[in-house]
Design an enzyme around this catalytic site. Sequence first.
Site, PDB file in Angstrom:
ATOM      1  N   SER A  87       4.300  10.762  17.144  1.00 56.20           N
ATOM      2  CA  SER A  87       3.451  11.924  16.868  1.00 56.20           C
ATOM      3  C   SER A  87       2.153  11.451  16.222  1.00 56.20           C
ATOM      4  CB  SER A  87       4.163  12.916  15.936  1.00 56.20           C
ATOM      5  OG  SER A  87       4.416  12.320  14.680  1.00 56.20           O
TER       6      SER A  87
ATOM      7  N   ILE B 136      -1.427  10.206  14.970  1.00 53.29           N
ATOM      8  CA  ILE B 136      -2.327   9.122  15.368  1.00 53.29           C
ATOM      9  C   ILE B 136      -1.604   8.105  16.237  1.00 53.29           C
ATOM     10  CG2 ILE B 136      -3.724   7.206  14.501  1.00 53.29           C
ATOM     11  CD1 ILE B 136      -4.207   8.911  11.979  1.00 53.29           C
TER      12      ILE B 136
ATOM     13  N   SER C 219      -6.087   3.692   4.444  1.00 51.49           N
ATOM     14  CA  SER C 219      -6.689   4.976   4.092  1.00 51.49           C
ATOM     15  C   SER C 219      -7.728   4.755   3.010  1.00 51.49           C
ATOM     16  CB  SER C 219      -5.609   5.944   3.581  1.00 51.49           C
ATOM     17  OG  SER C 219      -6.188   7.078   2.966  1.00 51.49           O
TER      18      SER C 219
ATOM     19  N   TYR D 164       1.417   6.931  -3.182  1.00 49.15           N
ATOM     20  CA  TYR D 164       0.780   6.861  -1.865  1.00 49.15           C
ATOM     21  C   TYR D 164      -0.464   5.977  -1.906  1.00 49.15           C
ATOM     22  CZ  TYR D 164      -1.687   8.281   2.350  1.00 49.15           C
ATOM     23  OH  TYR D 164      -2.355   8.273   3.552  1.00 49.15           O
TER      24      TYR D 164
ATOM     25  N   LYS E 262      -1.426   2.404   0.117  1.00 45.27           N
ATOM     26  CA  LYS E 262      -2.602   2.234   0.971  1.00 45.27           C
ATOM     27  C   LYS E 262      -3.464   1.053   0.508  1.00 45.27           C
ATOM     28  CE  LYS E 262      -1.173   4.142   3.605  1.00 45.27           C
ATOM     29  NZ  LYS E 262      -1.073   3.979   5.072  1.00 45.27           N
TER      30      LYS E 262
END
Length: 270
Positions: free
Chosen positions: A4, A6, A128, A155, A159
């Site tokens: 799903s 990207i 990100s 998170y 990243k």
Amino acid sequence: GGSSGIGAATALELARCGARVILATRSARRGEAAASRIRRETGNNEVLFMHLDLASLRSVRAFASTFLRQEPHLHLLINNAGVSAGGTTEDGFSLPFQVNHLGHFLLTQLLLERLRSCAPSRVVIVASSAHCAGRLRPESLGRPPSGLFSTFQDYCDSKLANVLHARELATREQGTQVTCYAVHPGFVNTSLFRHAPLWLKPLLLPLAWLLFLDASEGAQVVLDCATQEGLEPLSGRYFTDCGPRLPRPAGRDDRLARALWEGSERLVGL
């Protein structure tokens, strides 16, 4: 992470170019459905599903063993799967840090010799801009941070690990024709935040629909780093849709990159 968002959009375009594409995903149902859809839309029958759960180091090792036994060629590895929040994995690590970094780190290491033998080859790591708030501490890798905003911090830390992983991998692979790129795909409306706290979802969902890119737009910078000619001198760099950009200072810290690499090796048992 090709079932799903990207990942699926990236896989679709690679299949359109005639590539043999392996969708490595956690859900067999979604993975098989995505592979079938891509085969149907592109007419390329060389699109296959293989099971991989990055939240399990045992699954990563099983996937790598199966892949190396069945697939003689590997020219492009796209580390795309990600979660934004969660609990603890079966291996005892925070879910975002393991899925977003440790699982990909182990997978890359287990497939690295095949990438070398098929060189020139590339590794693309979906990072990100959230890395700018990352605060990695080598002595506490894999443990969820504490505090009011621990979910967000976890998170961001993962990243930052993505950016540093690409940087250190590029350094270690100099001269092998294996190159590596970290990419910020933009703010994309995907299922990434499905694990976000319930109180945060009412804030995120309207933003996602109003302001975020769709998956095909987010996939473009990933595809650029995967296929664009002449990027080899930029191995290890951080890319956005505007091209190579300097990450925040922590993302350029070579000592931290080495410490992360050595700590990650220890945590995954290499």
